[in-house]
Design an enzyme around this catalytic site. Structure first.
Site, PDB file in Angstrom:
ATOM      1  N   ASP A 196       0.834  -1.205   0.000  1.00 35.12           N
ATOM      2  CA  ASP A 196       0.000   0.000   0.000  1.00 35.12           C
ATOM      3  C   ASP A 196       0.867   1.252   0.000  1.00 35.12           C
ATOM      4  O   ASP A 196       2.005   1.235   0.465  1.00 35.12           O
ATOM      5  CB  ASP A 196      -0.854   0.051   1.283  1.00 35.12           C
TER       6      ASP A 196
ATOM      7  N   TYR B 195       5.705  -9.426   7.576  1.00 34.62           N
ATOM      8  CA  TYR B 195       5.466  -7.984   7.755  1.00 34.62           C
ATOM      9  C   TYR B 195       5.791  -7.587   9.197  1.00 34.62           C
ATOM     10  O   TYR B 195       5.546  -8.367  10.125  1.00 34.62           O
ATOM     11  CB  TYR B 195       3.991  -7.649   7.496  1.00 34.62           C
TER      12      TYR B 195
END
Lengths: 264, 264
Positions: free
Chosen positions: B55, B109
């Site tokens: 993103d 992540y």
């Protein structure tokens, strides 16, 4: 009314301090902000002056500017910060009409060393500087006679060694030459006797450490400044600090990945 | 020959990942660098693909791109880094002609929390996610059926709490919604039972934490990558890290000065 402002700036975002055509400098940006906020009417009659003209790359937390303005001191901080880019005014004082910020009680500079050096060796070299000495080997300014340094403190923080130097006034390049001599001693490339001889008048070129790790922390006077805190400015500061923390995190994780052969 | 590269980028310097006209994106900059370094001849025949389209605002340490190139893998890293701005290639692998980096063994992540939260409470909430669940409440993608998260680890570092999430694959916004739910529990704004119900199929909107503190740390495959270290790149990295450390120092000193009424 004459007003003094404490201003902070990140030296990496400016092309030095003194006004220059076509370059973004600290003085140029200060004047542009003061004019754009309609704090100054005419720069030629505003008697705009700075306490210290920091070298290109050097940052400040508490450098001081003074000018004749037409707003109350407390109103000036917000108006200035709305217009200035990469400059923060954070404290203010009303001063006499003749006030020149150069005439300060004390200036405090901090140098950040990101190198594995002996704090004790740095302290030993730093202890040679306080007092009245011949500082001609420690400046590129023309002969300046004897000068007085008040304190040199060395301390270890979590990721850097801090060298704090305090004096009523400094000559051009002086802190960067003092720290260069201290670092050379700590690296055993220089003897304490070489510093002693230089401070007694024997000319010696100690070189200079780079400007970016040097911060002008504060300039103090016989009168106090009022700190002006604005919630919007604190929010902005918090966002900038998060950006900076994440940037450093990203570089740290990248370094770990490259050196270990994978992220850790 | 088909080559895979591990690339790092600071998400704050890009306008998202996917190619867009007139915007600086990660894919756009990768392709520009590959073309400019003459690694790719024709982008349409290069079968250029990314492992993860992060993103806007999200950073990466070890995202993976793959393409058909005409240089040896080791030569590509230096050529790519010479041309790419704000992008670092740091490891490489030669891969089969049909390799698509989306088909990974695991993605890792890391979210950085700069907030005073209970690590134990975060761990308790994080422990609900590993395993096979209904993750429809944790993504904006169309219904995706059940997904599997491998691990959620919470640890405290010197200035942040780190949340590490590992899974073979993620849906859009998934990590940011998982972390939002964990943070809401740690703030006592949400009950563990709400997360349990959502993972069992009850729809709930947990919101999203901001993208900037999220880093894609690594994408791993069944084969290893070779780390390519170039002295010039390490020097450049050292200079960037010093800049970042000084920026954070400057903001820290400014914060101290404003909150204490003077620099400290």
């Amino acid at each position: 009314m004459r007003v003094a402002l404490k201003i902070a700036y990140d030296g990496q975002r400016f092309f030095g301090h003194q006004r220059q055509p076509d370059r973004r400098t600290v003085e140029g940006e200060c004047l542009a902000a003061l004019r754009s906020a309609k704090i100054l009417r005419d720069p030629r009659e505003s008697f705009f002056r700075s306490a210290s003209r920091t070298d290109r790359g050097v940052s400040a937390i508490g450098n001081v500017i003074a000018f004749n303005g037409n707003l109350r001191p407390e109103a000036i901080v917000g108006a200035f910060n709305d217009k200035a880019r990469d400059l923060w005014a954070w404290a203010t004082a009303e001063v006499p009409a003749t006030f020149h910020p150069r005439h300060a009680h004390e200036r405090w500079y901090r140098y950040h060393l990101y190198e594995d050096l002996s704090v004790d060796a740095l302290r030993e070299a730093g202890a040679l500087f306080p007092g009245q000495h011949d500082f001609r080997s420690f400046t590129s300014d023309p002969p300046a006679g004897s000068l007085s340094v008040r304190r040199v403190d060395v301390s270890a923080s979590h990721d850097a060694i801090l060298v704090d130097v305090r004096a009523p006034s400094f000559r051009r390049g002086m802190v960067r030459r003092v720290v260069a001599a201290m670092v050379a001693c700590a690296r055993e490339e220089l003897r304490l006797a070489d510093i002693r001889a230089a401070l007694a008048g024997t000319r010696h070129d100690f070189g200079m450490v780079p400007p970016e790790p040097l911060f002008l922390m504060d300039v103090s006077y016989e009168f106090p400044f009022q700190v002006v805190r604005k919630p919007k400015a604190l929010d902005e500061w918090g966002a900038l600090r998060l950006d900076a923390r994440l940037r450093l995190r990203w570089l740290g994780s990248l370094g770990d990945a490259i050196s270990s052969g994978g992220a850790t």
